[in-house]
Every structure is written in C-alpha cells, then in structure tokens.
Design a protein around this motif. Structure first.
Motif, mmCIF file in Angstrom:
data_model
loop_
_atom_site.group_PDB
_atom_site.id
_atom_site.type_symbol
_atom_site.label_atom_id
_atom_site.label_comp_id
_atom_site.label_asym_id
_atom_site.label_seq_id
_atom_site.Cartn_x
_atom_site.Cartn_y
_atom_site.Cartn_z
ATOM 1 N N CYS A 16 0.690 -1.088 0.069
ATOM 2 C CA CYS A 16 0.038 0.100 -0.063
ATOM 3 C C CYS A 16 0.516 1.619 0.078
ATOM 4 C CB CYS A 16 -0.688 0.239 1.280
ATOM 5 S SG CYS A 16 -2.165 1.312 1.400
ATOM 6 N N HIS A 17 0.227 2.107 -0.832
ATOM 7 C CA HIS A 17 1.216 3.646 -1.253
ATOM 8 C C HIS A 17 0.667 4.620 -0.379
ATOM 9 C CE1 HIS A 17 3.570 6.797 -2.501
ATOM 10 N NE2 HIS A 17 2.208 7.927 -2.841
ATOM 11 N N MET A 68 -9.042 6.411 0.032
ATOM 12 C CA MET A 68 -8.012 5.176 -0.291
ATOM 13 C C MET A 68 -8.663 4.702 -1.216
ATOM 14 S SD MET A 68 -10.507 3.511 2.329
ATOM 15 C CE MET A 68 -11.865 4.532 3.192
ATOM 16 N N ARG A 69 -7.598 4.200 -1.762
ATOM 17 C CA ARG A 69 -7.957 3.071 -3.343
ATOM 18 C C ARG A 69 -7.589 1.140 -2.738
ATOM 19 N NH1 ARG A 69 -5.306 6.311 -8.110
ATOM 20 N NH2 ARG A 69 -6.911 7.860 -7.533
ATOM 21 N N TRP A 70 -7.747 0.520 -2.867
ATOM 22 C CA TRP A 70 -8.155 -1.207 -2.933
ATOM 23 C C TRP A 70 -8.199 -1.123 -4.172
ATOM 24 C CZ3 TRP A 70 -12.488 1.831 -0.465
ATOM 25 C CH2 TRP A 70 -13.199 1.527 -1.696
ATOM 26 N N VAL A 71 -8.064 -2.886 -4.092
ATOM 27 C CA VAL A 71 -8.050 -3.813 -5.358
ATOM 28 C C VAL A 71 -9.004 -4.910 -5.009
ATOM 29 C CG1 VAL A 71 -5.267 -4.458 -4.711
ATOM 30 C CG2 VAL A 71 -7.048 -4.693 -7.486
ATOM 31 N N GLU A 72 -9.410 -4.713 -5.601
ATOM 32 C CA GLU A 72 -10.081 -6.777 -5.455
ATOM 33 C C GLU A 72 -9.496 -8.083 -5.781
ATOM 34 O OE1 GLU A 72 -14.883 -7.375 -5.025
ATOM 35 O OE2 GLU A 72 -14.563 -7.466 -6.623
ATOM 36 N N ARG A 79 -7.590 -4.953 -0.514
ATOM 37 C CA ARG A 79 -6.741 -4.884 0.002
ATOM 38 C C ARG A 79 -6.115 -3.781 -0.242
ATOM 39 N NH1 ARG A 79 -2.767 -4.497 -3.716
ATOM 40 N NH2 ARG A 79 -2.316 -6.345 -4.909
ATOM 41 N N LEU A 80 -5.852 -2.581 0.408
ATOM 42 C CA LEU A 80 -5.336 -1.050 0.127
ATOM 43 C C LEU A 80 -4.169 -1.330 -0.518
ATOM 44 C CD1 LEU A 80 -5.944 0.308 3.886
ATOM 45 C CD2 LEU A 80 -7.532 1.315 1.447
ATOM 46 N N CYS A 145 -14.102 -5.980 -0.197
ATOM 47 C CA CYS A 145 -14.039 -4.316 -0.337
ATOM 48 C C CYS A 145 -14.857 -3.371 0.677
ATOM 49 C CB CYS A 145 -14.398 -3.790 -1.603
ATOM 50 S SG CYS A 145 -12.681 -4.575 -2.337
ATOM 51 N N LYS A 146 -16.508 -3.974 0.762
ATOM 52 C CA LYS A 146 -16.892 -3.008 1.780
ATOM 53 C C LYS A 146 -17.084 -3.321 3.416
ATOM 54 C CE LYS A 146 -21.963 -2.787 2.278
ATOM 55 N NZ LYS A 146 -23.551 -3.201 1.543
ATOM 56 N N ALA A 147 -16.456 -4.493 3.852
ATOM 57 C CA ALA A 147 -15.416 -4.516 4.894
ATOM 58 C C ALA A 147 -14.360 -3.684 5.249
ATOM 59 C CB ALA A 147 -15.652 -5.771 5.075
ATOM 60 N N LEU A 148 -13.161 -3.726 4.203
ATOM 61 C CA LEU A 148 -12.286 -3.140 4.323
ATOM 62 C C LEU A 148 -12.680 -1.452 4.474
ATOM 63 C CD1 LEU A 148 -9.078 -2.585 4.136
ATOM 64 C CD2 LEU A 148 -9.119 -2.418 1.358
ATOM 65 N N GLU A 149 -13.728 -0.680 3.754
ATOM 66 C CA GLU A 149 -14.167 0.308 3.976
ATOM 67 C C GLU A 149 -14.425 0.463 5.098
ATOM 68 O OE1 GLU A 149 -16.617 3.629 0.925
ATOM 69 O OE2 GLU A 149 -16.342 1.556 0.735
ATOM 70 N N ALA A 150 -15.406 0.030 4.958
ATOM 71 C CA ALA A 150 -16.148 -0.056 7.006
ATOM 72 C C ALA A 150 -15.093 -0.328 8.139
ATOM 73 C CB ALA A 150 -17.410 -0.801 7.348
ATOM 74 N N ARG A 151 -13.892 -0.914 7.978
ATOM 75 C CA ARG A 151 -13.083 -0.860 9.083
ATOM 76 C C ARG A 151 -12.105 0.262 8.983
ATOM 77 N NH1 ARG A 151 -12.020 -1.451 13.183
ATOM 78 N NH2 ARG A 151 -9.545 -2.357 13.827
ATOM 79 N N VAL A 152 -11.497 0.779 8.005
ATOM 80 C CA VAL A 152 -10.800 2.041 7.979
ATOM 81 C C VAL A 152 -11.473 2.964 8.026
ATOM 82 C CG1 VAL A 152 -10.266 3.795 5.913
ATOM 83 C CG2 VAL A 152 -9.808 1.311 5.450
#
Length: 186
Positions: A16-17, A68-72, A79-80, A145-152
C-alpha cells in the motif's frame, strides 16, 4: 536468484502506498489598543472566540480526512493499494492596532506565547493524522471491499475521537495556555 528478485519486486508493487499532507493557515482578528485599557480587556472585547461563556484570544481548528484505493483480488478479498491522509488546520490569533511602544512590546510577548499554545493544538492534529496513517496501513487484507472500507472508517474515527480527547486534556493541563504564559491577565 531471479525468482527471488521477481518476488521482491511484486511484493513492493502490491504494498500500500501512503501519503500524508498538511496545510496550516493563520487568520487574524483586529483589536484596537486604548491607552487606559489593559491588553486583556482590549483583546477580550475584540475576540470573536467564545465558548461556554468564556472568551479566548486564540483558537485552533484541525481536520483529518482520508482517501483510499483498494484492489479486489480474484478470491473477492480486498486490500488497500493507496491511502492518503490530509491534515488541514487554521489558527485564529489577534492583531493589535494603534498600540504605543509599551503596549506593542507586551502584545508581542503575549502573542508569541499564545502562538506556542495554539501550535500545541495543531501538533495534536499532526499526531492524530500520523496515528490514522499508521493504523490504517497496518490493516490486513479483508474478506471483501465493503468490509475494508467500513473498517478503515471505523478505525480512523475512533483514533480521531482519542485525539480530540487529548486536546481537551491539553487545555485542562495548561489551563487553556495560562501555564504557558499564553494569557494576558486583567
């Protein structure tokens, strides 16, 4: 050897950058010196900063936001790939006009200490931005990705609340700057 190098390059490309930026601006309100009035009275009359029936001569606002940006991944996990934290702040201070030399010297000394106190508030914002950045970058891959965004967002807001509490403690410990000489007594 070539496989190890290729693996290392792929790992770096997938990391992640992170990016943290900040901006701080100063704004001023005008107070007009009067020969028979104390600096405290002049500044208090001119100050637009009023909270809970108290008048303050300086104030700092800071805001932390993130993108943020992520990849599925093929297995739908997420992951971010990029996380950016922006800190913006604004410090409001007095400026004194029509002061004689003695008043200007008293004001200059006071303003210097008031600025130190207000920068203490901004430094707490800096700490908050760094803590958000560090915590989010340490997050593992999430099931989707929905879980990632919510956790962030949950983690970021939790950290900000902690630093807003720290800011309240800072004012309590310094008596809103009085113990830092950031107070012009009446």
């Amino acid at each position: 050897m070539q496989k190890l190098l290729l693996f290392s390059l792929l790992s770096l490309a997938q990391a992640c950058h992170a990016e943290v930026s900040e901006s701080l601006v100063y704004d001023y309100y005008t107070a007009h010196a009067e020969p028979r009035r104390s600096l405290f009275d002049v500044l208090s009359a001119a100050s637009p900063i009023r909270q809970k029936r108290q008048i303050f001569h300086g104030h700092t606002n800071w805001y932390v936001k993130w993108t943020m940006r992520w990849v599925e991944n093929p297995n739908r996990s997420c992951r971010l790939t990029k996380f950016k934290v922006d800190l913006s702040g604004k410090i409001l201070l007095p400026k004194l006009e029509n002061a004689n030399a003695d008043q200007q010297m008293e004001f200059s000394n006071y303003l210097s200490e008031l600025r130190v106190h207000e920068l203490g508030h901004y430094d707490i914002g800096r700490e908050a931005a760094a803590a958000v950045d560090k915590a989010i970058l340490a997050l593992p891959e999430m099931p989707d990705c929905k879980a990632l965004e919510a956790r962030v967002n949950e983690l970021g807001h939790t950290i900000l609340r902690q630093y807003l509490d720290k800011e309240l403690r800072y004012d309590a410990v310094t008596l809103h700057g009085r113990l830092q000489s950031a107070w012009s007594g009446s």
